[in-house]
Design a protein around this motif. Sequence first.
Motif, PDB file in Angstrom:
ATOM      1  N   ILE A  64     -25.964   6.139 -20.721  1.00  0.00           N
ATOM      2  CA  ILE A  64     -25.963   6.070 -19.188  1.00  0.00           C
ATOM      3  C   ILE A  64     -24.841   7.061 -18.346  1.00  0.00           C
ATOM      4  O   ILE A  64     -23.489   6.437 -18.599  1.00  0.00           O
ATOM      5  N   VAL A  65     -25.133   7.845 -17.889  1.00  0.00           N
ATOM      6  CA  VAL A  65     -24.106   9.199 -17.925  1.00  0.00           C
ATOM      7  C   VAL A  65     -23.853   8.137 -15.747  1.00  0.00           C
ATOM      8  O   VAL A  65     -25.104   8.516 -14.637  1.00  0.00           O
ATOM      9  N   ALA A  66     -22.741   8.124 -14.957  1.00  0.00           N
ATOM     10  CA  ALA A  66     -22.643   7.085 -14.044  1.00  0.00           C
ATOM     11  C   ALA A  66     -21.899   8.365 -13.470  1.00  0.00           C
ATOM     12  O   ALA A  66     -20.273   8.501 -13.609  1.00  0.00           O
ATOM     13  N   ALA A  67     -22.195   8.885 -11.874  1.00  0.00           N
ATOM     14  CA  ALA A  67     -20.937   9.490 -11.555  1.00  0.00           C
ATOM     15  C   ALA A  67     -20.643   8.627  -9.777  1.00  0.00           C
ATOM     16  O   ALA A  67     -21.113   8.416  -9.482  1.00  0.00           O
ATOM     17  N   ALA A  68     -19.419   8.726  -9.579  1.00  0.00           N
ATOM     18  CA  ALA A  68     -19.020   8.458  -7.792  1.00  0.00           C
ATOM     19  C   ALA A  68     -17.554   9.244  -7.794  1.00  0.00           C
ATOM     20  O   ALA A  68     -16.861   9.295  -8.289  1.00  0.00           O
ATOM     21  N   GLY A  69     -17.462   8.745  -6.586  1.00  0.00           N
ATOM     22  CA  GLY A  69     -15.952   9.508  -5.858  1.00  0.00           C
ATOM     23  C   GLY A  69     -15.490   8.264  -4.723  1.00  0.00           C
ATOM     24  O   GLY A  69     -15.937   7.782  -4.438  1.00  0.00           O
ATOM     25  N   LYS A  92     -15.330  15.036  -7.647  1.00  0.00           N
ATOM     26  CA  LYS A  92     -13.952  15.704  -6.850  1.00  0.00           C
ATOM     27  C   LYS A  92     -14.236  14.987  -5.388  1.00  0.00           C
ATOM     28  O   LYS A  92     -14.905  16.148  -4.488  1.00  0.00           O
ATOM     29  N   SER A  93     -13.298  14.218  -5.041  1.00  0.00           N
ATOM     30  CA  SER A  93     -13.661  13.479  -3.343  1.00  0.00           C
ATOM     31  C   SER A  93     -12.570  14.173  -2.506  1.00  0.00           C
ATOM     32  O   SER A  93     -11.781  15.670  -3.472  1.00  0.00           O
ATOM     33  N   LYS A  94     -12.767  14.966  -1.478  1.00  0.00           N
ATOM     34  CA  LYS A  94     -12.236  15.316  -0.479  1.00  0.00           C
ATOM     35  C   LYS A  94     -11.026  15.369  -0.153  1.00  0.00           C
ATOM     36  O   LYS A  94     -10.458  16.736   0.099  1.00  0.00           O
ATOM     37  N   ASP A  95     -10.967  14.762  -0.068  1.00  0.00           N
ATOM     38  CA  ASP A  95      -9.105  13.777   0.576  1.00  0.00           C
ATOM     39  C   ASP A  95      -8.681  14.168  -0.633  1.00  0.00           C
ATOM     40  O   ASP A  95      -7.042  14.448  -0.225  1.00  0.00           O
ATOM     41  N   LEU A  96      -8.350  13.426  -1.953  1.00  0.00           N
ATOM     42  CA  LEU A  96      -7.559  12.839  -3.093  1.00  0.00           C
ATOM     43  C   LEU A  96      -8.127  14.308  -4.626  1.00  0.00           C
ATOM     44  O   LEU A  96      -7.529  13.526  -5.405  1.00  0.00           O
TER      45      LEU A  96
END
Length: 178
Positions: A64-69, A92-96
């Motif tokens: 399983i390849v799991a992505a989250a922000g 790659k999240s917007k704020d951090l």
Amino acid sequence: MASARPLVGLIMGSKSDWETMSAAAATLEALGVPFEAKVVSAHRTPQRLYDYATGAKARGLKVIVAAAGGAAHLPGMAAAMTPLPVLGVPIKSKDLKGLDSLLSIVQMPKGVPVATVAIGKWGAANAGLLAAQILAVGDPALAARIAAYRKRLADEVDERARKVAAQMKSGGPSKSGT
Ligand code: RP5
């Protein structure tokens, strides 16, 4: 390859993560590895995550390849509920800028690992490659395709090095790069 029986499950917390995770899909596609891609949010759809993770092995998935922000709990929660190897992709999240995602995914407690890759698209591409390498342990034909992929990478570097050497010889860019 997304149509054959999937061996790799790509999951992501939001459809907005697909822009990043499409790099994992492209890598798997290029290597001829069948995969599926689904949006499964640890926070917004916990029941769907539970059903997905607990049923993944029985459905024939191998990795399983799991992505989250942001508060990125999807990879870790998936890892907690499946014996399959889980690779985590920090979005790659917007704020951090994804540091929040990276730290949320990488700091797993002892006993429940998530193999965490780099933030963003490079990480997603590498996660696809890693998933293929895990499968290639028992699949010599896939191992040969991965070897050919690496050879192409090396050839590209050689080609660039030849071009730079030729430029230097003909009085091209100075050593300082200016
Ligand atoms: C996370 O929140 C997702 O993985 C995504 O990276 C982030 C933002 O989601 P959206 O607001 O775009 O749906 O759960």
